[in-house]
Design a protein around this motif. Structure first.
Motif, PDB file in Angstrom:
ATOM      1  N   PHE A   1     -61.435  19.723 -48.732  1.00  0.00           N
ATOM      2  CA  PHE A   1     -62.031  19.999 -50.036  1.00  0.00           C
ATOM      3  C   PHE A   1     -61.375  19.185 -51.138  1.00  0.00           C
ATOM      4  N   SER A   2     -60.154  18.732 -50.869  1.00  0.00           N
ATOM      5  CA  SER A   2     -59.484  17.862 -51.814  1.00  0.00           C
ATOM      6  C   SER A   2     -58.373  17.168 -51.040  1.00  0.00           C
ATOM      7  N   HIS A   3     -57.572  16.371 -51.757  1.00  0.00           N
ATOM      8  CA  HIS A   3     -56.520  15.636 -51.061  1.00  0.00           C
ATOM      9  C   HIS A   3     -55.572  16.598 -50.349  1.00  0.00           C
ATOM     10  N   GLY A   4     -55.629  16.621 -49.036  1.00  0.00           N
ATOM     11  CA  GLY A   4     -54.734  17.481 -48.268  1.00  0.00           C
ATOM     12  C   GLY A   4     -55.163  18.929 -48.199  1.00  0.00           C
ATOM     13  N   TRP A   5     -56.237  19.293 -48.867  1.00  0.00           N
ATOM     14  CA  TRP A   5     -56.682  20.682 -48.834  1.00  0.00           C
ATOM     15  C   TRP A   5     -57.692  20.869 -47.714  1.00  0.00           C
ATOM     16  N   VAL A   6     -57.177  21.014 -46.517  1.00  0.00           N
ATOM     17  CA  VAL A   6     -58.029  21.158 -45.350  1.00  0.00           C
ATOM     18  C   VAL A   6     -57.301  22.069 -44.379  1.00  0.00           C
ATOM     19  N   ALA A   7     -58.080  22.907 -43.667  1.00  0.00           N
ATOM     20  CA  ALA A   7     -57.424  23.869 -42.773  1.00  0.00           C
ATOM     21  C   ALA A   7     -56.790  23.158 -41.585  1.00  0.00           C
ATOM     22  N   VAL A   8     -57.510  22.233 -40.970  1.00  0.00           N
ATOM     23  CA  VAL A   8     -56.989  21.487 -39.827  1.00  0.00           C
ATOM     24  C   VAL A   8     -57.185  20.014 -40.114  1.00  0.00           C
ATOM     25  N   ALA A   9     -56.101  19.282 -40.361  1.00  0.00           N
ATOM     26  CA  ALA A   9     -56.210  17.854 -40.645  1.00  0.00           C
ATOM     27  C   ALA A   9     -56.258  17.094 -39.325  1.00  0.00           C
ATOM     28  N   ALA A  10     -57.370  17.246 -38.614  1.00  0.00           N
ATOM     29  CA  ALA A  10     -57.456  16.643 -37.278  1.00  0.00           C
ATOM     30  C   ALA A  10     -57.692  15.143 -37.395  1.00  0.00           C
ATOM     31  N   ASP A  11     -57.144  14.412 -36.433  1.00  0.00           N
ATOM     32  CA  ASP A  11     -57.295  12.962 -36.440  1.00  0.00           C
ATOM     33  C   ASP A  11     -58.734  12.556 -36.153  1.00  0.00           C
ATOM     34  N   CYS A  12     -59.432  13.341 -35.337  1.00  0.00           N
ATOM     35  CA  CYS A  12     -60.836  13.008 -35.071  1.00  0.00           C
ATOM     36  C   CYS A  12     -61.708  14.063 -35.738  1.00  0.00           C
ATOM     37  N   GLY A  13     -61.448  14.332 -37.040  1.00  0.00           N
ATOM     38  CA  GLY A  13     -62.130  15.395 -37.752  1.00  0.00           C
ATOM     39  C   GLY A  13     -63.640  15.265 -37.760  1.00  0.00           C
ATOM     40  N   LEU A  14     -64.132  14.031 -37.994  1.00  0.00           N
ATOM     41  CA  LEU A  14     -65.576  13.846 -38.069  1.00  0.00           C
ATOM     42  C   LEU A  14     -66.229  14.188 -36.737  1.00  0.00           C
ATOM     43  N   PHE A  15     -65.563  13.757 -35.662  1.00  0.00           N
ATOM     44  CA  PHE A  15     -66.097  14.024 -34.321  1.00  0.00           C
ATOM     45  C   PHE A  15     -66.160  15.525 -34.073  1.00  0.00           C
ATOM     46  N   ILE A  16     -65.095  16.233 -34.469  1.00  0.00           N
ATOM     47  CA  ILE A  16     -65.052  17.679 -34.235  1.00  0.00           C
ATOM     48  C   ILE A  16     -66.135  18.373 -35.051  1.00  0.00           C
ATOM     49  N   ILE A  17     -66.314  17.942 -36.309  1.00  0.00           N
ATOM     50  CA  ILE A  17     -67.266  18.657 -37.163  1.00  0.00           C
ATOM     51  C   ILE A  17     -68.699  18.432 -36.653  1.00  0.00           C
ATOM     52  N   LEU A  18     -68.996  17.215 -36.186  1.00  0.00           N
ATOM     53  CA  LEU A  18     -70.327  16.973 -35.620  1.00  0.00           C
ATOM     54  C   LEU A  18     -70.517  17.794 -34.354  1.00  0.00           C
TER      55      LEU A  18
ATOM     56  N   ALA B   1     -55.191  17.933 -26.356  1.00  0.00           N
ATOM     57  CA  ALA B   1     -56.213  16.952 -26.023  1.00  0.00           C
ATOM     58  C   ALA B   1     -57.387  17.172 -26.957  1.00  0.00           C
ATOM     59  N   ASP B   2     -57.207  16.842 -28.253  1.00  0.00           N
ATOM     60  CA  ASP B   2     -58.244  17.219 -29.219  1.00  0.00           C
ATOM     61  C   ASP B   2     -59.521  16.410 -29.032  1.00  0.00           C
ATOM     62  N   PHE B   3     -59.368  15.134 -28.664  1.00  0.00           N
ATOM     63  CA  PHE B   3     -60.584  14.329 -28.493  1.00  0.00           C
ATOM     64  C   PHE B   3     -61.400  14.829 -27.305  1.00  0.00           C
ATOM     65  N   VAL B   4     -60.700  15.167 -26.210  1.00  0.00           N
ATOM     66  CA  VAL B   4     -61.416  15.680 -25.040  1.00  0.00           C
ATOM     67  C   VAL B   4     -62.095  17.001 -25.385  1.00  0.00           C
ATOM     68  N   GLY B   5     -61.397  17.844 -26.175  1.00  0.00           N
ATOM     69  CA  GLY B   5     -61.996  19.116 -26.555  1.00  0.00           C
ATOM     70  C   GLY B   5     -63.258  18.922 -27.372  1.00  0.00           C
ATOM     71  N   ALA B   6     -63.201  17.990 -28.339  1.00  0.00           N
ATOM     72  CA  ALA B   6     -64.384  17.754 -29.166  1.00  0.00           C
ATOM     73  C   ALA B   6     -65.502  17.144 -28.329  1.00  0.00           C
ATOM     74  N   ALA B   7     -65.143  16.250 -27.393  1.00  0.00           N
ATOM     75  CA  ALA B   7     -66.173  15.664 -26.543  1.00  0.00           C
ATOM     76  C   ALA B   7     -66.815  16.733 -25.675  1.00  0.00           C
ATOM     77  N   GLN B   8     -65.981  17.673 -25.221  1.00  0.00           N
ATOM     78  CA  GLN B   8     -66.513  18.782 -24.420  1.00  0.00           C
ATOM     79  C   GLN B   8     -67.539  19.560 -25.225  1.00  0.00           C
ATOM     80  N   LEU B   9     -67.209  19.869 -26.500  1.00  0.00           N
ATOM     81  CA  LEU B   9     -68.134  20.632 -27.329  1.00  0.00           C
ATOM     82  C   LEU B   9     -69.412  19.849 -27.568  1.00  0.00           C
ATOM     83  N   LEU B  10     -69.262  18.551 -27.913  1.00  0.00           N
ATOM     84  CA  LEU B  10     -70.435  17.766 -28.317  1.00  0.00           C
ATOM     85  C   LEU B  10     -71.332  17.474 -27.123  1.00  0.00           C
ATOM     86  N   ILE B  11     -70.729  17.021 -26.015  1.00  0.00           N
ATOM     87  CA  ILE B  11     -71.550  16.543 -24.897  1.00  0.00           C
ATOM     88  C   ILE B  11     -71.973  17.707 -24.012  1.00  0.00           C
TER      89      ILE B  11
END
Lengths: 102, 197, 422
Positions: free
Chosen positions: C114-131, B51-61
């Motif tokens: 860091f480059s095409h495919g050079w990422v530790a975790v290619a997460a689908d919601c990467g921007l959300f996670i990094i913020l 549940a990666d989106f829920v995990g990120a939402a947990q961290l952010l919110i």
């Protein structure tokens, strides 16, 4: 411990019980709020675990998203109430909030 | 022991340990610190449960928003440094015993239930790389489409999926925002400072 | 052949179940080096640039011509210092606060490609996670401020809390503006979409993303608590702010965290707006893209594809470092704001501006469709690229690209119809 449904439910139960005990024993108003957050989080763990290990599907994740958002709203209002209480009583000890006892 | 079980054990132990530390700590800021660790490891558990989106939402919110707000509240309401409002030893012991009993009851009843676990519920597809990409399915489910069960928008009997709850939650948040700022606005103290006992 | 492996995990596939552990360790070690070396370089840059701006030379002695080993000398000096903990401090929180800051800004590199495919975790919601991860850094600062047992630190911590909680809002909204154009939160996909001439960068995608870049940069500067927004450590008012009581290595952890998160936010800016690892020159980008693909599917030399990726890393790091240079330049040029001015800037100006930009970015494609008949002002390959990127990643999806597109379009039509009925 293997990562299966029961293990997640155990984590959820521990979080829930810790939250309830926290709510019951802490006299600091903000400590009580933290207990509420733990309880809600225990529920979230259960939702996500069910969404993965049973045929609940994505509904569990959507529910936990709503819980997270509503917990943020709850914390904002409760904090405003706590600040108001502090402004009136100059303490945050919830045992002093007994004006309505009569 | 598989890698997933190992990571689960580590993060579950961190979650439980710091949740207990929240209960045991005496100062509020230490409670907040342990709460951050507990909620952060719970987010890691969410990532493990795909549940990666829920995990990120947990961290952010939760961790980045709600807890910072709580700590801000601690600073605004502390009457002295490291304010302690302690509980007596007897109370702590009784609360601990009742808590253990309660945990036993909850877990016994929860593990006694035979949850409907379909045989095919194997999300253990680490090797295929299809772990936890729940972003698109989640977004579509908000629009009422459930591609994993073959439901397209407008075909669902319930209609709009989670669109209506989503709207209600957003209006709710707006109301909360207005209400909280109304409640917390600076007011004249009811009791003058020098008359407080 | 080691270049032929698609990922580090695949390269170690002979290890059986342990390949993921080995790959994770290698990724972590590489990222620790990025995390440790970027402050090393940027602290030297800061000293040099500040020296030049103040008509001085800056460091010239350690390590030869430009004093490029100055950071190492600083580091050795700081390691030697005594690790003090004031008597009035809450020692557990005081000691762990620098680690919270460091872990938060280090973990952000996990999803930064860091480059095409050079990422530790290619997460689908990467921007959300990094913020989300970058927003954890503030908690360490607040803890440091509160647990130091000093009024200067407490003021610094409170200012930081108020500032960060406010500035997170425009930061997230501005980051969403190019997301509206890209239609993906995956940082790797977003970078890949901007291949070709620099007109295809999201900076020039529409007027709203153009403005959003500058707003994002201002907000990102504030969220790294850099001058003119460094109220948390304002040395003219608060001695040292939240780090007044810190010394030695723990003090330097705060700075490692600060410089690493400067690099992280500038990296996000370069992926979201400035084309990421793409050079911005059409033919070169196409050649590099072809080399990468040929290397990956075995039709060309794998080493060439690898070299193309190394060049990509170089381009990406240069763009991000230029962002850091501008932040340093701003610090030594602008005077510090007052705390009420900082809050006013955010809540009264930046939040409404970013909301307006977000709304505009949503309406822009609709306006273009009605006037020009297409969704971008250039007749560029963005639309085709989106489809291509989606097709590339299709294997890892549970949904096929056509399903997603079709469902989304139909869902959008359904919403519009309902609005009309109403």
């Amino acid at each position: 411990m293997a990562a299966d449904l029961n293990a997640y439910l155990l984590v959820g139960a521990v979080l829930f019980v810790c939250g309830v005990v926290c709510m019951a024993t802490k006299r600091n108003g903000i400590g009580v709020l933290m207990g509420v957050e733990l309880v809600l989080n225990g529920a979230n763990v259960n939702f996500v675990a069910f969404s993965r290990y049973t045929d609940l599907g994505l509904d569990g994740q959507v529910f936990s998203l709503f819980v997270i958002v509503l917990a943020a709203a709850e914390a904002a209002v409760a904090l405003a109430i706590a600040l108001n209480f502090y402004n009136n009583h100059l303490t945050i000890d919830v045992d002093r909030a007994n004006k309505l006892k009569g | 022991m598989s890698g997933e079980a190992f990571l689960f054990t580590v993060f579950a132990a961190m979650t439980c340990f710091s949740a207990i530390a929240v209960v045991v700590s005496q100062t509020v800021v230490r409670m907040a610190f342990w709460l951050v660790i507990s909620l952060g490891s719970t987010a890691a558990l969410f990532f493990l449960a795909n549940a990666d989106f829920v995990g990120a939402a947990q961290l952010l919110i939760y961790v980045g928003g709600t807890l910072v707000l709580l700590v801000f509240g601690v600073m605004l309401t502390a009457s002295g440094p490291y304010m302690k409002i302690g509980t007596s030893t007897g109370e702590t012991v009784v609360a601990g015993l009742i808590g253990l009993l309660f945990l036993f009851v909850v877990f016994a009843s929860v593990s006694g239930v035979n949850w409907r676990q379909p045989v095919t519920a194997s999300a253990d597809n680490v090797a295929t790389g299809a772990v936890g990409n729940t972003l698109r399915p989640l977004g579509l489910s908000f629009l009422g489409a459930r591609p994993e069960s073959g439901v397209l928008p407008g075909e669902d009997a319930a209609g709009t999926g989670y669109l209506l709850p989503f709207e209600i939650v957003s209006v709710h948040l707006l109301v909360v925002l207005v209400g909280a700022s109304y409640l917390a606005r600076a007011k004249r103290r009811a009791v003058p400072v020098n008359q407080v006992v | 052949m080691m270049f032929a492996a698609q990922s580090i995990a695949e390269f170690f596939s002979f290890l059986g179940g342990w390949q993921y552990v080995v790959a994770a360790v290698i990724h972590a070690v590489l990222l620790v080096h990025v995390f440790a070396l970027s402050p090393f370089a940027f602290i030297w840059l800061e000293r040099k640039v500040s020296g030049r701006i103040q008509d001085r030379l800056g460091p010239t002695r350690v390590g030869g011509l430009f004093g490029w080993l100055q950071s190492l000398a600083d580091g050795i000096k700081l390691v030697q210092k005594e690790d003090l903990c004031p008597q009035a401090a809450d020692s557990m929180l005081f000691r762990s606060a620098p680690y919270v800051v460091c872990v938060a800004s280090f973990a952000a590199f996990m999803v930064l490609p860091f480059s095409h495919g050079w990422v530790a975790v290619a997460a689908d919601c990467g921007l959300f996670i990094i913020l989300a991860i970058l927003s954890l850094e503030v908690f360490g600062i607040i803890m440091a401020g509160y647990s130091s047992g000093s009024k200067w630190s407490l003021f610094g911590g409170m200012r930081e809390a108020a500032q960060m909680v406010s500035y997170e809002i425009p930061l997230a909204i501005c980051a969403l503006v190019p997301i509206v154009a890209a239609g993906s939160l995956n940082l790797g996909e977003i970078g890949g979409m901007q291949r070709g001439w620099f007109g295809y960068w999201f900076l020039f995608h529409d007027p709203f993303t153009f403005v959003a870049f500058f707003v994002y940069f201002v907000v990102a500067t504030a969220s790294c608590k850099r001058a003119p927004f460094d109220l948390a450590e304002a040395e003219s008012e608060l001695v040292g702010g939240f780090h007044t009581e810190y010394s030695g290595m723990r003090w330097s952890y705060f700075f490692m965290g600060e410089y690493a998160s400067m690099f992280a936010v500038c990296g996000i800016a370069s992926i979201l707006f400035l084309g990421g690892w793409n050079t911005g020159i059409g033919p070169i980008d196409d050649a590099l893209y072809a080399a990468r693909n040929a290397g990956a599917d075995g039709t060309g030399s794998p080493a060439l594809g690898y070299l193309a990726n190394v060049l990509g890393v170089f381009v990406f790091v240069s763009k991000a470092s230029f962002g850091v240079f501008v932040q340093v330049w701003l610090r030594w040029t602008l005077p510090r704001l007052r705390i009420d001015q900082v809050m006013t800037t955010c809540l009264k100006y930046l939040v409404p501006i970013s909301c307006f930009l977000f709304l505009g970015a949503i309406l822009w494609p609709l306006a273009l469709v009605t006037t020009l008949g297409r969704t971008t002002w250039t007749s560029g390959p963005l639309g085709e690229l989106v489809a291509e990127e989606v097709r590339e990643n299709q294997v890892t999806r549970s949904l096929s690209a056509a399903d997603v597109g079709g469902v989304a379009v139909r869902a959008a039509e359904g919403v519009v119809e309902k609005e009309l009925v109403r």
